[in-house]
Design a protein around this motif. Structure first.
Motif, PDB file in Angstrom:
ATOM      1  N   VAL A 226       0.847  -1.195   0.000  1.00  0.00           N
ATOM      2  CA  VAL A 226       0.000   0.000   0.000  1.00  0.00           C
ATOM      3  C   VAL A 226       0.883   1.246   0.000  1.00  0.00           C
ATOM      4  CG1 VAL A 226      -1.822   1.260   1.205  1.00  0.00           C
ATOM      5  CG2 VAL A 226      -1.781  -1.250   1.262  1.00  0.00           C
ATOM      6  N   LEU A 227       0.718   2.094  -1.016  1.00  0.00           N
ATOM      7  CA  LEU A 227       1.451   3.350  -1.107  1.00  0.00           C
ATOM      8  C   LEU A 227       0.503   4.506  -0.795  1.00  0.00           C
ATOM      9  CD1 LEU A 227       3.374   1.406  -2.583  1.00  0.00           C
ATOM     10  CD2 LEU A 227       3.839   3.222  -4.235  1.00  0.00           C
ATOM     11  N   LEU A 304      -3.905   7.012  -2.914  1.00  0.00           N
ATOM     12  CA  LEU A 304      -3.588   5.628  -2.557  1.00  0.00           C
ATOM     13  C   LEU A 304      -3.330   4.812  -3.811  1.00  0.00           C
ATOM     14  CD1 LEU A 304      -3.646   3.195  -0.468  1.00  0.00           C
ATOM     15  CD2 LEU A 304      -6.089   3.048  -0.989  1.00  0.00           C
ATOM     16  N   ALA A 305      -2.303   3.945  -3.745  1.00  0.00           N
ATOM     17  CA  ALA A 305      -2.031   2.992  -4.826  1.00  0.00           C
ATOM     18  C   ALA A 305      -1.747   1.633  -4.206  1.00  0.00           C
ATOM     19  CB  ALA A 305      -0.850   3.451  -5.677  1.00  0.00           C
ATOM     20  N   LEU A 337       4.321   7.083   2.152  1.00  0.00           N
ATOM     21  CA  LEU A 337       4.634   6.022   3.107  1.00  0.00           C
ATOM     22  C   LEU A 337       4.154   4.701   2.529  1.00  0.00           C
ATOM     23  CD1 LEU A 337       3.442   7.829   6.368  1.00  0.00           C
ATOM     24  CD2 LEU A 337       5.787   7.652   5.507  1.00  0.00           C
ATOM     25  N   VAL A 338       4.781   3.610   2.988  1.00  0.00           N
ATOM     26  CA  VAL A 338       4.456   2.288   2.460  1.00  0.00           C
ATOM     27  C   VAL A 338       3.911   1.414   3.585  1.00  0.00           C
ATOM     28  CG1 VAL A 338       5.290   0.283   1.175  1.00  0.00           C
ATOM     29  CG2 VAL A 338       6.337   2.534   0.816  1.00  0.00           C
ATOM     30  N   ASP A 339       2.768   0.787   3.334  1.00  0.00           N
ATOM     31  CA  ASP A 339       2.141  -0.135   4.285  1.00  0.00           C
ATOM     32  C   ASP A 339       1.924  -1.466   3.566  1.00  0.00           C
ATOM     33  OD1 ASP A 339       0.991  -1.166   6.542  1.00  0.00           O
ATOM     34  OD2 ASP A 339      -0.908  -0.103   6.335  1.00  0.00           O
ATOM     35  N   GLY A 340       1.221  -2.372   4.205  1.00  0.00           N
ATOM     36  CA  GLY A 340       0.953  -3.676   3.612  1.00  0.00           C
ATOM     37  C   GLY A 340       1.699  -4.779   4.340  1.00  0.00           C
ATOM     38  N   THR A 342       4.199  -6.916   3.590  1.00  0.00           N
ATOM     39  CA  THR A 342       5.664  -6.918   3.578  1.00  0.00           C
ATOM     40  C   THR A 342       6.228  -5.807   4.442  1.00  0.00           C
ATOM     41  OG1 THR A 342       5.655  -7.833   1.330  1.00  0.00           O
ATOM     42  CG2 THR A 342       7.694  -6.829   2.098  1.00  0.00           C
ATOM     43  N   ALA A 343       5.652  -4.606   4.338  1.00  0.00           N
ATOM     44  CA  ALA A 343       6.138  -3.472   5.134  1.00  0.00           C
ATOM     45  C   ALA A 343       5.962  -3.748   6.628  1.00  0.00           C
ATOM     46  CB  ALA A 343       5.388  -2.200   4.743  1.00  0.00           C
ATOM     47  N   GLU A 344       4.843  -4.329   6.993  1.00  0.00           N
ATOM     48  CA  GLU A 344       4.619  -4.628   8.406  1.00  0.00           C
ATOM     49  C   GLU A 344       5.607  -5.668   8.915  1.00  0.00           C
ATOM     50  OE1 GLU A 344       0.553  -5.766   8.529  1.00  0.00           O
ATOM     51  OE2 GLU A 344      -0.188  -3.762   8.037  1.00  0.00           O
ATOM     52  N   ILE A 345       5.887  -6.683   8.093  1.00  0.00           N
ATOM     53  CA  ILE A 345       6.850  -7.715   8.486  1.00  0.00           C
ATOM     54  C   ILE A 345       8.230  -7.112   8.691  1.00  0.00           C
ATOM     55  CG2 ILE A 345       8.110  -9.727   7.622  1.00  0.00           C
ATOM     56  CD1 ILE A 345       5.449 -10.616   6.325  1.00  0.00           C
ATOM     57  N   VAL A 346       8.683  -6.328   7.714  1.00  0.00           N
ATOM     58  CA  VAL A 346      10.011  -5.727   7.792  1.00  0.00           C
ATOM     59  C   VAL A 346      10.108  -4.759   8.966  1.00  0.00           C
ATOM     60  CG1 VAL A 346      11.619  -4.183   6.610  1.00  0.00           C
ATOM     61  CG2 VAL A 346      10.512  -6.029   5.345  1.00  0.00           C
ATOM     62  N   ASP A 347       9.073  -3.948   9.179  1.00  0.00           N
ATOM     63  CA  ASP A 347       9.113  -2.972  10.262  1.00  0.00           C
ATOM     64  C   ASP A 347       9.076  -3.653  11.629  1.00  0.00           C
ATOM     65  OD1 ASP A 347       9.239  -0.989   8.406  1.00  0.00           O
ATOM     66  OD2 ASP A 347       7.131  -0.413   8.533  1.00  0.00           O
ATOM     67  N   VAL A 348       8.293  -4.734  11.754  1.00  0.00           N
ATOM     68  CA  VAL A 348       8.254  -5.472  13.017  1.00  0.00           C
ATOM     69  C   VAL A 348       9.628  -6.036  13.342  1.00  0.00           C
ATOM     70  CG1 VAL A 348       7.430  -7.619  14.070  1.00  0.00           C
ATOM     71  CG2 VAL A 348       5.799  -6.036  13.063  1.00  0.00           C
ATOM     72  N   VAL A 349      10.255  -6.663  12.357  1.00  0.00           N
ATOM     73  CA  VAL A 349      11.584  -7.255  12.578  1.00  0.00           C
ATOM     74  C   VAL A 349      12.599  -6.174  12.924  1.00  0.00           C
ATOM     75  CG1 VAL A 349      13.481  -8.512  11.491  1.00  0.00           C
ATOM     76  CG2 VAL A 349      11.118  -9.255  11.114  1.00  0.00           C
TER      77      VAL A 349
END
Length: 545
Positions: A226-227, A304-305, A337-340, A342-349
């Motif tokens: 999500v962009l 949003l994209a 900003l980037v969500d979604g 993959t972004a949540e996984i990377v940010d959590v780690v």
């Protein structure tokens, strides 16, 4: 004897009951609380019985030397009880480090673990001595069989093994280190990630629904990137539309991207000037109630994209796309900003492992200070920390080899994930660093006792290992049996955690304690007990703790 076997079970059972009641009354019946309860049961049962086993064993040893029950108990609490207290502190420190994380999941495990260890230590230092006084010499009744070496000989199996190792310390040390490092080698290519529905067994309804969606639409359709574009002036400004279109065009041309939807996703053949006209036409239509879906993707300040990839959200390819997207420049006055998934996984780690060095530092420094106070030695705490690190590294490597790379899937009944769940190494470190240190404390405490008597390093190691080797192995076996039962769980996180802890404790109680400790103690010689003059026990305010 039957009574000596029953006493630790009774005390351990009481401790576990108190622990579970406290956690149950304060926890919601969610997946997290159930996991915490299971983990607390594992720790509580293992630690409470371990501590009771060490104290009971030392009490029987003192009785065997001819002491009266009360005298035997005083001597027991002055030695084994002191070791239990400091062992409990090391475990508390490890679990307490989990409270420093910002993630409530890790904090919950840490708080529950602190309750577990606290109750286990208190039960071993208060309830157990009271039970032993009441039982007295009757603890030796109903002997079923005599274990070889139970006569407190200084020449039993463990003493013989340690003397054999100390005669050839380098010959033992090198291959033993090689084995542990070889076991840990797969950890070098660990893919640390957060879980998705694939962590669940295929028999669950939610996993079956997930698999059907993947089969029908592809793995990238489940959780698109999500962009979110933002402008302080207007998203519809021609310069801002051109800036957004530049980002979208790069993604549309990327072979790792299946498709792009949303604001600015008009196709590669559309020029920026045409895009301005089309977007304003779509906005006008949406304002008049025609094609209202456009309003879901844009307003005056935000757009949003959605970017659909070919790979799963936690796939390394998706993470590479995310890194490339976040590095893309954007013109105008637009920021994004980037969500979604993959972004949540990377940010959590990233967030989780950003806090990990602090937790490691707290555990290592505090453990060193506690062991220095206990052993009044500069080198022994360093050696103990290095021994723990080796067994932990070996278990990390085994986890990667099995659960990420997909070996032993048949016997363990799981589907390989292609990654290691992010919280697993952290939880294992904080639990195992203290749990493994338990056995190091009990072993080195006995060795220190013999050293104070004889000042003969080799003999102190042999006798200390003989007096504690069998009981340490038995205590470790209890923890292994309790934790290995988690392998029967359907959820891979629980299965991997149980397997990892069981393997680390097994390696620690066998290879490390039986081989590495005698070898390194022999190589260091009297340097094991060196301490600067101004910190010697006579000047140490904590010497009587």
């Amino acid at each position: 004897t039957l009574i000596a076997a029953i006493v630790p079970l009774i005390v351990g059972g009481v401790g576990v009951a108190v622990i579970l009641l406290a956690i149950y009354l304060t926890a919601n019946q969610t997946d997290l609380s159930i996991f915490v309860l299971n983990l607390s049961t594992m720790l509580g049962l293992g630690l409470a019985i371990d501590y009771s086993l060490f104290v009971t064993s030392r009490y029987r040893e003192e009785l065997a030397h001819g002491s009266e029950p009360r005298t035997a108990l005083i001597r027991t609490m002055d030695t084994a009880g002191r070791a239990v207290f400091f062992s409990g502190l090391t475990v508390l420190i490890g679990l307490g480090a989990l409270v420093t994380f910002d993630f409530m999941f890790l904090r919950s495990v840490g708080i529950a673990g602190i309750i577990v260890v606290g109750v286990s230590v208190i039960a071993a230092l208060t309830l157990l001595p009271a039970v032993l006084v009441l039982i007295g010499t009757r603890i030796e009744h109903f002997r079923i069989f005599r274990v070889p070496g139970d006569d407190l000989s200084n020449h039993g199996f463990w003493a013989t093994l340690s003397r054999w190792v100390m005669k050839r310390p380098v010959l033992v040390l090198i291959p033993t280190l090689a084995i542990l490092l070889l076991l840990g080698e797969p950890f070098r290519h660990a893919n640390i990630s957060s879980p998705d529905a694939t962590i669940l067994p295929k028999t669950t309804e939610s996993r079956q629904g997930y698999d059907q969606l993947v089969a029908a639409f592809g793995p990238g359709e489940i959780s698109p990137m999500v962009l979110a574009f933002e402008s302080p002036s207007s998203i519809y400004d021609p310069a801002n539309i051109a800036a957004i279109r530049s980002v979208i065009r790069q993604l549309e041309a990327d072979p790792r991207v299946a498709r792009v939807e949303g604001f600015g996703a008009l196709g590669a053949d559309v020029t920026d000037q045409q895009a301005v006209g089309l977007i304003n036409l779509q906005r006008l239509a949406a304002e008049n109630g025609i094609g209202s879906r456009f309003s879901q993707f844009a307003n005056d300040s935000t757009a949003l994209a959605l970017v659909y990839l070919h790979a799963y959200p936690n796939d390394p390819e998706s993470k590479d796309v995310l890194a490339d997207v976040r590095a893309m420049p954007v013109g105008g006055d637009v920021t994004f900003l980037v969500d979604g998934g993959t972004a949540e996984i990377v940010d959590v780690v990233n967030e989780m492992y950003g806090d990990f060095p602090l937790a490691i530092a707290i555990v290592v420094i505090a453990t060193y200070l506690i062991l220095f106070i206990l052993f009044n030695s500069v080198l022994l705490p360093i050696k103990a920390i290095l021994m723990n690190t080796l067994s932990l590294f070996a278990s990390y490597g085994a986890l990667v080899w099995i659960f990420q790379d997909g070996h032993m899937t048949g016997p363990l009944r799981f589907d390989p994930q292609g990654y290691v769940e992010a919280s697993l190494p952290i939880i294992m470190f904080c639990i195992l660093f203290g749990l493994s240190m338990d056995y190091e404390v009990f072993l080195l405490s006995r060795i220190r006792e013999e050293w104070d008597k004889t000042h003969d390093n080799t003999e102190a190691v042999a006798v200390g290992l003989q007096r504690s080797g069998r009981i340490i192995t038995s205590a470790a076996l209890i923890v292994v049996v309790v934790t290995i039962s988690f392998i029967s769980a359907d959820v891979i996180l629980v299965k991997a955690l149980g397997f990892g802890i069981a393997l680390a404790v097994f390696l620690d109680a066998t290879i490390v304690r039986a081989l590495l400790v005698p070898a390194t103690m022999r190589l260091l010689g009297d340097a094991n007990w060196w301490v600067p003059g101004f910190l010697r026990r006579s000047h140490n305010p904590f010497a009587d703790l």
